[in-house]
Design a protein around this motif. Sequence first.
Motif, PDB file in Angstrom:
ATOM      1  N   MET A   1       0.857  -1.185   0.000  1.00  0.00           N
ATOM      2  CA  MET A   1       0.000   0.000   0.000  1.00  0.00           C
ATOM      3  C   MET A   1       0.891   1.232   0.000  1.00  0.00           C
ATOM      4  O   MET A   1       1.878   1.310   0.700  1.00  0.00           O
ATOM      5  N   SER A   2       0.514   2.223  -0.803  1.00  0.00           N
ATOM      6  CA  SER A   2       1.292   3.453  -0.888  1.00  0.00           C
ATOM      7  C   SER A   2       0.480   4.617  -0.331  1.00  0.00           C
ATOM      8  O   SER A   2      -0.631   4.444   0.150  1.00  0.00           O
ATOM      9  N   ASP A   3       1.048   5.822  -0.417  1.00  0.00           N
ATOM     10  CA  ASP A   3       0.363   7.008   0.093  1.00  0.00           C
ATOM     11  C   ASP A   3      -0.874   7.361  -0.728  1.00  0.00           C
ATOM     12  O   ASP A   3      -1.731   8.095  -0.267  1.00  0.00           O
ATOM     13  N   ASP A   4      -0.954   6.842  -1.955  1.00  0.00           N
ATOM     14  CA  ASP A   4      -2.100   7.165  -2.799  1.00  0.00           C
ATOM     15  C   ASP A   4      -3.090   6.009  -2.904  1.00  0.00           C
ATOM     16  O   ASP A   4      -3.936   5.982  -3.791  1.00  0.00           O
ATOM     17  N   SER A   5      -3.006   5.052  -1.984  1.00  0.00           N
ATOM     18  CA  SER A   5      -3.956   3.943  -1.954  1.00  0.00           C
ATOM     19  C   SER A   5      -4.209   3.518  -0.505  1.00  0.00           C
ATOM     20  O   SER A   5      -3.436   3.864   0.389  1.00  0.00           O
ATOM     21  N   ILE A   6      -5.295   2.791  -0.326  1.00  0.00           N
ATOM     22  CA  ILE A   6      -5.674   2.326   1.006  1.00  0.00           C
ATOM     23  C   ILE A   6      -6.500   1.051   0.842  1.00  0.00           C
ATOM     24  O   ILE A   6      -7.130   0.837  -0.201  1.00  0.00           O
ATOM     25  N   ARG A   7      -6.497   0.217   1.857  1.00  0.00           N
ATOM     26  CA  ARG A   7      -7.318  -0.989   1.847  1.00  0.00           C
ATOM     27  C   ARG A   7      -8.786  -0.595   1.746  1.00  0.00           C
ATOM     28  O   ARG A   7      -9.228   0.373   2.360  1.00  0.00           O
ATOM     29  N   VAL A   8      -9.556  -1.363   0.982  1.00  0.00           N
ATOM     30  CA  VAL A   8     -10.961  -1.034   0.783  1.00  0.00           C
ATOM     31  C   VAL A   8     -11.753  -1.108   2.081  1.00  0.00           C
ATOM     32  O   VAL A   8     -12.647  -0.288   2.316  1.00  0.00           O
ATOM     33  N   ASP A   9     -11.438  -2.051   2.976  1.00  0.00           N
ATOM     34  CA  ASP A   9     -12.194  -2.142   4.233  1.00  0.00           C
ATOM     35  C   ASP A   9     -11.944  -0.923   5.117  1.00  0.00           C
ATOM     36  O   ASP A   9     -12.872  -0.392   5.745  1.00  0.00           O
ATOM     37  N   ILE A  10     -10.728  -0.427   5.123  1.00  0.00           N
ATOM     38  CA  ILE A  10     -10.420   0.776   5.906  1.00  0.00           C
ATOM     39  C   ILE A  10     -11.149   1.976   5.312  1.00  0.00           C
ATOM     40  O   ILE A  10     -11.714   2.791   6.044  1.00  0.00           O
ATOM     41  N   TRP A  11     -11.163   2.082   3.978  1.00  0.00           N
ATOM     42  CA  TRP A  11     -11.831   3.224   3.363  1.00  0.00           C
ATOM     43  C   TRP A  11     -13.332   3.205   3.649  1.00  0.00           C
ATOM     44  O   TRP A  11     -13.919   4.234   3.991  1.00  0.00           O
ATOM     45  N   LEU A  12     -13.964   2.043   3.521  1.00  0.00           N
ATOM     46  CA  LEU A  12     -15.405   1.941   3.808  1.00  0.00           C
ATOM     47  C   LEU A  12     -15.699   2.325   5.255  1.00  0.00           C
ATOM     48  O   LEU A  12     -16.711   2.956   5.551  1.00  0.00           O
ATOM     49  N   TRP A  13     -14.833   1.963   6.164  1.00  0.00           N
ATOM     50  CA  TRP A  13     -14.990   2.302   7.579  1.00  0.00           C
ATOM     51  C   TRP A  13     -14.785   3.805   7.795  1.00  0.00           C
ATOM     52  O   TRP A  13     -15.597   4.453   8.456  1.00  0.00           O
ATOM     53  N   ARG A  14     -13.732   4.376   7.222  1.00  0.00           N
ATOM     54  CA  ARG A  14     -13.472   5.819   7.371  1.00  0.00           C
ATOM     55  C   ARG A  14     -14.576   6.660   6.741  1.00  0.00           C
ATOM     56  O   ARG A  14     -14.903   7.730   7.243  1.00  0.00           O
ATOM     57  N   ALA A  15     -15.146   6.191   5.636  1.00  0.00           N
ATOM     58  CA  ALA A  15     -16.210   6.925   4.965  1.00  0.00           C
ATOM     59  C   ALA A  15     -17.571   6.683   5.627  1.00  0.00           C
ATOM     60  O   ALA A  15     -18.583   7.189   5.154  1.00  0.00           O
ATOM     61  N   ARG A  16     -17.580   5.906   6.686  1.00  0.00           N
ATOM     62  CA  ARG A  16     -18.765   5.652   7.511  1.00  0.00           C
ATOM     63  C   ARG A  16     -19.852   4.862   6.792  1.00  0.00           C
ATOM     64  O   ARG A  16     -21.029   4.997   7.092  1.00  0.00           O
ATOM     65  N   PHE A  17     -19.465   4.009   5.846  1.00  0.00           N
ATOM     66  CA  PHE A  17     -20.432   3.089   5.253  1.00  0.00           C
ATOM     67  C   PHE A  17     -20.561   1.842   6.113  1.00  0.00           C
ATOM     68  O   PHE A  17     -21.536   1.115   6.002  1.00  0.00           O
ATOM     69  N   ALA A  18     -19.566   1.589   6.958  1.00  0.00           N
ATOM     70  CA  ALA A  18     -19.582   0.449   7.877  1.00  0.00           C
ATOM     71  C   ALA A  18     -19.220   0.939   9.271  1.00  0.00           C
ATOM     72  O   ALA A  18     -18.333   1.782   9.430  1.00  0.00           O
ATOM     73  N   LYS A  19     -19.911   0.392  10.257  1.00  0.00           N
ATOM     74  CA  LYS A  19     -19.701   0.829  11.642  1.00  0.00           C
ATOM     75  C   LYS A  19     -18.351   0.353  12.185  1.00  0.00           C
ATOM     76  O   LYS A  19     -17.742   1.028  13.011  1.00  0.00           O
ATOM     77  N   THR A  20     -17.902  -0.814  11.720  1.00  0.00           N
ATOM     78  CA  THR A  20     -16.604  -1.347  12.151  1.00  0.00           C
ATOM     79  C   THR A  20     -15.839  -1.841  10.927  1.00  0.00           C
ATOM     80  O   THR A  20     -16.426  -2.094   9.862  1.00  0.00           O
ATOM     81  N   ARG A  21     -14.525  -2.012  11.097  1.00  0.00           N
ATOM     82  CA  ARG A  21     -13.732  -2.566   9.995  1.00  0.00           C
ATOM     83  C   ARG A  21     -14.129  -3.998   9.718  1.00  0.00           C
ATOM     84  O   ARG A  21     -14.095  -4.461   8.579  1.00  0.00           O
ATOM     85  N   GLY A  22     -14.525  -4.726  10.747  1.00  0.00           N
ATOM     86  CA  GLY A  22     -14.970  -6.109  10.570  1.00  0.00           C
ATOM     87  C   GLY A  22     -16.203  -6.204   9.685  1.00  0.00           C
ATOM     88  O   GLY A  22     -16.301  -7.075   8.815  1.00  0.00           O
ATOM     89  N   ILE A  23     -17.149  -5.305   9.889  1.00  0.00           N
ATOM     90  CA  ILE A  23     -18.350  -5.275   9.049  1.00  0.00           C
ATOM     91  C   ILE A  23     -17.973  -4.921   7.620  1.00  0.00           C
ATOM     92  O   ILE A  23     -18.486  -5.509   6.656  1.00  0.00           O
ATOM     93  N   ALA A  24     -17.053  -3.979   7.451  1.00  0.00           N
ATOM     94  CA  ALA A  24     -16.581  -3.603   6.112  1.00  0.00           C
ATOM     95  C   ALA A  24     -15.900  -4.787   5.432  1.00  0.00           C
ATOM     96  O   ALA A  24     -16.126  -5.054   4.247  1.00  0.00           O
ATOM     97  N   ALA A  25     -15.084  -5.508   6.176  1.00  0.00           N
ATOM     98  CA  ALA A  25     -14.393  -6.673   5.626  1.00  0.00           C
ATOM     99  C   ALA A  25     -15.400  -7.747   5.213  1.00  0.00           C
ATOM    100  O   ALA A  25     -15.262  -8.356   4.143  1.00  0.00           O
ATOM    101  N   ASP A  26     -16.430  -7.980   6.029  1.00  0.00           N
ATOM    102  CA  ASP A  26     -17.463  -8.965   5.687  1.00  0.00           C
ATOM    103  C   ASP A  26     -18.196  -8.577   4.406  1.00  0.00           C
ATOM    104  O   ASP A  26     -18.491  -9.429   3.575  1.00  0.00           O
ATOM    105  N   LEU A  27     -18.474  -7.292   4.241  1.00  0.00           N
ATOM    106  CA  LEU A  27     -19.144  -6.794   3.046  1.00  0.00           C
ATOM    107  C   LEU A  27     -18.322  -7.138   1.799  1.00  0.00           C
ATOM    108  O   LEU A  27     -18.855  -7.617   0.797  1.00  0.00           O
ATOM    109  N   VAL A  28     -17.023  -6.935   1.882  1.00  0.00           N
ATOM    110  CA  VAL A  28     -16.135  -7.230   0.757  1.00  0.00           C
ATOM    111  C   VAL A  28     -16.038  -8.734   0.531  1.00  0.00           C
ATOM    112  O   VAL A  28     -16.144  -9.215  -0.608  1.00  0.00           O
TER     113      VAL A  28
END
Length: 101
Positions: A1-28
Amino acid sequence: MSDDSIRVDIWLWRARFAKTRGIAADLVERGAVRLTHHGKQTRLDKPSRCVHPGDDLTFALNGRVNSVRIQALGERRGPPAEARALYADLAGDKSISAGPD
Protein backbone atom coordinates in the motif's frame (compact mmCIF):
# COMPACT_ATOMS: atom_id res chain seq x y z
CA MET A 1 0.00 0.00 0.00
CA SER A 2 1.29 3.45 -0.89
CA ASP A 3 0.36 7.01 0.09
CA ASP A 4 -2.10 7.17 -2.80
CA SER A 5 -3.96 3.94 -1.95
CA ILE A 6 -5.67 2.33 1.01
CA ARG A 7 -7.32 -0.99 1.85
CA VAL A 8 -10.96 -1.03 0.78
CA ASP A 9 -12.19 -2.14 4.23
CA ILE A 10 -10.42 0.78 5.91
CA TRP A 11 -11.83 3.22 3.36
CA LEU A 12 -15.41 1.94 3.81
CA TRP A 13 -14.99 2.30 7.58
CA ARG A 14 -13.47 5.82 7.37
CA ALA A 15 -16.21 6.93 4.97
CA ARG A 16 -18.77 5.65 7.51
CA PHE A 17 -20.43 3.09 5.25
CA ALA A 18 -19.58 0.45 7.88
CA LYS A 19 -19.70 0.83 11.64
CA THR A 20 -16.60 -1.35 12.15
CA ARG A 21 -13.73 -2.57 9.99
CA GLY A 22 -14.97 -6.11 10.57
CA ILE A 23 -18.35 -5.28 9.05
CA ALA A 24 -16.58 -3.60 6.11
CA ALA A 25 -14.39 -6.67 5.63
CA ASP A 26 -17.46 -8.97 5.69
CA LEU A 27 -19.14 -6.79 3.05
CA VAL A 28 -16.13 -7.23 0.76
CA GLU A 29 -15.70 -10.95 1.46
CA ARG A 30 -19.37 -11.59 0.58
CA GLY A 31 -18.61 -10.21 -2.88
CA ALA A 32 -20.97 -7.25 -2.41
CA VAL A 33 -18.44 -4.60 -3.50
CA ARG A 34 -17.50 -3.83 -7.10
CA LEU A 35 -14.55 -1.63 -7.98
CA THR A 36 -14.11 0.32 -11.21
CA HIS A 37 -10.44 1.24 -11.62
CA HIS A 38 -9.24 2.78 -14.92
CA GLY A 39 -12.48 1.72 -16.61
CA LYS A 40 -12.21 -1.94 -15.60
CA GLN A 41 -14.84 -3.27 -13.20
CA THR A 42 -14.04 -6.12 -10.82
CA ARG A 43 -15.81 -7.72 -7.89
CA LEU A 44 -13.62 -7.41 -4.81
CA ASP A 45 -13.08 -10.59 -2.84
CA LYS A 46 -10.52 -9.59 -0.22
CA PRO A 47 -10.66 -6.65 2.19
CA SER A 48 -6.94 -6.09 1.63
CA ARG A 49 -7.50 -4.91 -1.97
CA CYS A 50 -6.41 -1.32 -2.45
CA VAL A 51 -8.48 1.58 -3.74
CA HIS A 52 -7.30 4.95 -5.07
CA PRO A 53 -8.79 8.42 -5.48
CA GLY A 54 -10.80 8.41 -8.70
CA ASP A 55 -11.94 4.80 -8.31
CA ASP A 56 -15.67 4.02 -8.27
CA LEU A 57 -17.22 1.64 -5.75
CA THR A 58 -20.67 0.08 -6.10
CA PHE A 59 -22.12 -1.91 -3.22
CA ALA A 60 -25.43 -2.89 -1.67
CA LEU A 61 -25.98 -1.83 1.90
CA ASN A 62 -29.20 -1.86 3.92
CA GLY A 63 -31.30 -2.70 0.87
CA ARG A 64 -29.91 0.18 -1.18
CA VAL A 65 -27.34 0.23 -3.98
CA ASN A 66 -24.64 2.81 -3.35
CA SER A 67 -22.37 4.07 -6.08
CA VAL A 68 -19.61 6.46 -5.07
CA ARG A 69 -16.41 7.91 -6.51
CA ILE A 70 -13.49 8.02 -4.08
CA GLN A 71 -12.32 11.63 -3.73
CA ALA A 72 -9.87 11.22 -0.83
CA LEU A 73 -8.49 8.49 1.39
CA GLY A 74 -8.77 10.22 4.74
CA GLU A 75 -6.44 10.11 7.70
CA ARG A 76 -8.90 8.84 10.31
CA ARG A 77 -12.52 7.91 10.94
CA GLY A 78 -13.78 11.39 11.63
CA PRO A 79 -17.19 12.99 12.05
CA PRO A 80 -19.86 12.47 9.35
CA ALA A 81 -19.11 15.76 7.58
CA GLU A 82 -15.46 14.76 7.25
CA ALA A 83 -16.47 11.30 6.01
CA ARG A 84 -18.76 12.76 3.31
CA ALA A 85 -15.79 14.68 1.92
CA LEU A 86 -14.10 11.36 1.09
CA TYR A 87 -16.51 10.51 -1.74
CA ALA A 88 -18.90 11.84 -4.36
CA ASP A 89 -22.29 10.15 -4.61
CA LEU A 90 -22.83 8.98 -8.19
CA ALA A 91 -26.58 8.38 -7.74
CA GLY A 92 -27.17 11.86 -9.14
CA ASP A 93 -25.74 10.60 -12.46
CA LYS A 94 -28.77 8.30 -12.87
CA SER A 95 -26.35 5.75 -14.31
CA ILE A 96 -27.29 3.38 -11.50
CA SER A 97 -30.85 3.24 -10.31
CA ALA A 98 -31.18 2.67 -6.59
CA GLY A 99 -34.96 2.49 -6.79
CA PRO A 100 -37.51 4.90 -5.39
CA ASP A 101 -36.39 7.13 -2.53
